[in-house]
Design a protein around this motif. Sequence first.
Motif, short mmCIF file in Angstrom:
data_model
loop_
_atom_site.label_atom_id
_atom_site.label_comp_id
_atom_site.label_asym_id
_atom_site.label_seq_id
_atom_site.Cartn_x
_atom_site.Cartn_y
_atom_site.Cartn_z
N SER A 157 0.82 -1.21 0.00
CA SER A 157 0.00 0.00 0.00
C SER A 157 0.86 1.25 0.00
O SER A 157 0.57 2.22 -0.71
CB SER A 157 -0.92 0.01 1.22
N TYR A 158 1.91 1.26 0.82
CA TYR A 158 2.84 2.39 0.82
C TYR A 158 3.48 2.57 -0.55
O TYR A 158 3.59 3.69 -1.06
CB TYR A 158 3.93 2.21 1.86
N LEU A 159 3.92 1.47 -1.16
CA LEU A 159 4.59 1.56 -2.45
C LEU A 159 3.65 2.07 -3.54
O LEU A 159 4.02 2.94 -4.33
CB LEU A 159 5.18 0.20 -2.83
N LEU A 160 2.45 1.52 -3.59
CA LEU A 160 1.49 1.97 -4.61
C LEU A 160 1.07 3.42 -4.40
O LEU A 160 0.99 4.19 -5.36
CB LEU A 160 0.26 1.07 -4.61
N SER A 161 0.80 3.79 -3.16
CA SER A 161 0.36 5.16 -2.93
C SER A 161 1.49 6.15 -3.20
O SER A 161 1.24 7.25 -3.71
CB SER A 161 -0.17 5.33 -1.51
N GLY A 162 2.73 5.78 -2.90
CA GLY A 162 3.86 6.66 -3.21
C GLY A 162 3.99 6.87 -4.71
O GLY A 162 4.19 8.00 -5.18
N MET A 163 3.86 5.78 -5.48
CA MET A 163 3.95 5.90 -6.93
C MET A 163 2.79 6.70 -7.50
O MET A 163 2.98 7.51 -8.41
CB MET A 163 4.01 4.52 -7.58
N ILE A 164 1.60 6.50 -6.97
CA ILE A 164 0.43 7.22 -7.48
C ILE A 164 0.51 8.70 -7.15
O ILE A 164 0.29 9.55 -8.03
CB ILE A 164 -0.87 6.59 -6.94
N ILE A 165 0.81 9.02 -5.91
CA ILE A 165 0.84 10.44 -5.48
C ILE A 165 1.96 11.19 -6.18
O ILE A 165 1.74 12.24 -6.82
CB ILE A 165 1.00 10.54 -3.95
N TRP A 166 3.19 10.68 -6.06
CA TRP A 166 4.33 11.42 -6.62
C TRP A 166 4.42 11.29 -8.13
O TRP A 166 4.86 12.21 -8.82
CB TRP A 166 5.63 10.98 -5.95
N GLY A 167 3.99 10.13 -8.66
CA GLY A 167 3.91 10.00 -10.12
C GLY A 167 2.85 10.93 -10.69
O GLY A 167 3.04 11.52 -11.76
N GLY A 168 1.74 11.07 -9.97
CA GLY A 168 0.71 12.02 -10.39
C GLY A 168 1.20 13.45 -10.34
O GLY A 168 0.88 14.26 -11.23
N ALA A 169 1.96 13.77 -9.31
CA ALA A 169 2.55 15.12 -9.23
C ALA A 169 3.52 15.36 -10.39
O ALA A 169 3.55 16.44 -10.99
CB ALA A 169 3.25 15.32 -7.90
N ILE A 221 7.68 12.75 -14.97
CA ILE A 221 6.90 11.55 -14.61
C ILE A 221 7.82 10.48 -13.99
O ILE A 221 7.55 10.01 -12.88
CB ILE A 221 6.11 11.01 -15.80
N PRO A 222 8.90 10.07 -14.66
CA PRO A 222 9.77 9.07 -14.02
C PRO A 222 10.45 9.59 -12.76
O PRO A 222 10.67 8.84 -11.81
CB PRO A 222 10.79 8.70 -15.09
N ILE A 223 10.76 10.88 -12.72
CA ILE A 223 11.36 11.45 -11.51
C ILE A 223 10.37 11.35 -10.35
O ILE A 223 10.74 10.98 -9.23
CB ILE A 223 11.82 12.90 -11.76
N GLY A 224 9.11 11.68 -10.60
CA GLY A 224 8.09 11.57 -9.56
C GLY A 224 7.89 10.14 -9.09
O GLY A 224 7.73 9.89 -7.90
N LEU A 225 7.92 9.19 -10.02
CA LEU A 225 7.79 7.78 -9.65
C LEU A 225 8.95 7.32 -8.78
O LEU A 225 8.77 6.62 -7.79
CB LEU A 225 7.67 6.91 -10.90
N ILE A 226 10.16 7.71 -9.16
CA ILE A 226 11.35 7.31 -8.39
C ILE A 226 11.32 7.95 -7.00
O ILE A 226 11.63 7.28 -6.00
CB ILE A 226 12.63 7.69 -9.16
N ILE A 227 10.93 9.20 -6.91
CA ILE A 227 10.83 9.86 -5.60
C ILE A 227 9.75 9.17 -4.76
O ILE A 227 9.95 8.93 -3.56
CB ILE A 227 10.53 11.36 -5.77
N GLY A 228 8.62 8.84 -5.36
CA GLY A 228 7.55 8.17 -4.63
C GLY A 228 7.96 6.81 -4.09
O GLY A 228 7.67 6.48 -2.94
N VAL A 229 8.64 6.03 -4.89
CA VAL A 229 9.10 4.71 -4.43
C VAL A 229 10.16 4.88 -3.35
O VAL A 229 10.15 4.16 -2.34
CB VAL A 229 9.64 3.87 -5.61
N GLY A 230 11.06 5.82 -3.53
CA GLY A 230 12.10 6.05 -2.53
C GLY A 230 11.53 6.46 -1.18
O GLY A 230 11.93 5.95 -0.13
N LEU A 231 10.57 7.37 -1.20
CA LEU A 231 9.94 7.80 0.05
C LEU A 231 9.12 6.67 0.67
O LEU A 231 9.09 6.53 1.90
CB LEU A 231 9.07 9.03 -0.19
N ALA A 232 8.47 5.86 -0.14
CA ALA A 232 7.70 4.75 0.39
C ALA A 232 8.61 3.71 1.05
O ALA A 232 8.29 3.20 2.12
CB ALA A 232 6.89 4.10 -0.73
N VAL A 233 9.73 3.42 0.42
CA VAL A 233 10.68 2.48 1.02
C VAL A 233 11.21 3.04 2.33
O VAL A 233 11.36 2.31 3.33
CB VAL A 233 11.83 2.16 0.04
N TYR A 234 11.48 4.33 2.37
CA TYR A 234 11.95 4.96 3.61
C TYR A 234 10.87 4.86 4.71
O TYR A 234 11.18 4.54 5.86
CB TYR A 234 12.31 6.42 3.36
#
Length: 71
Positions: free
Chosen positions: A24-36, A50-63
Amino acid sequence: MSEQKRPPEDDGRDFADAAWSVPSYLLSGMIIWGGAGWLLSRWTGVDIFIPIGLIIGVGLAVYLVYVKYDF
């Protein structure tokens, strides 16, 4: 004689919570930051956000998973 305290029984709820929380954290991070990133790409006309937002979202979710569950 003193009464011995028994530890609470482990019924597997902690594992079930983690099993649902981590994806859930991983998907929501990708959706929120990828959407941004998508919104920023639409606004500026540059597709790199778009890829920068996805990478930031996954990184923050993993953190967040690391901080919450201390793996």
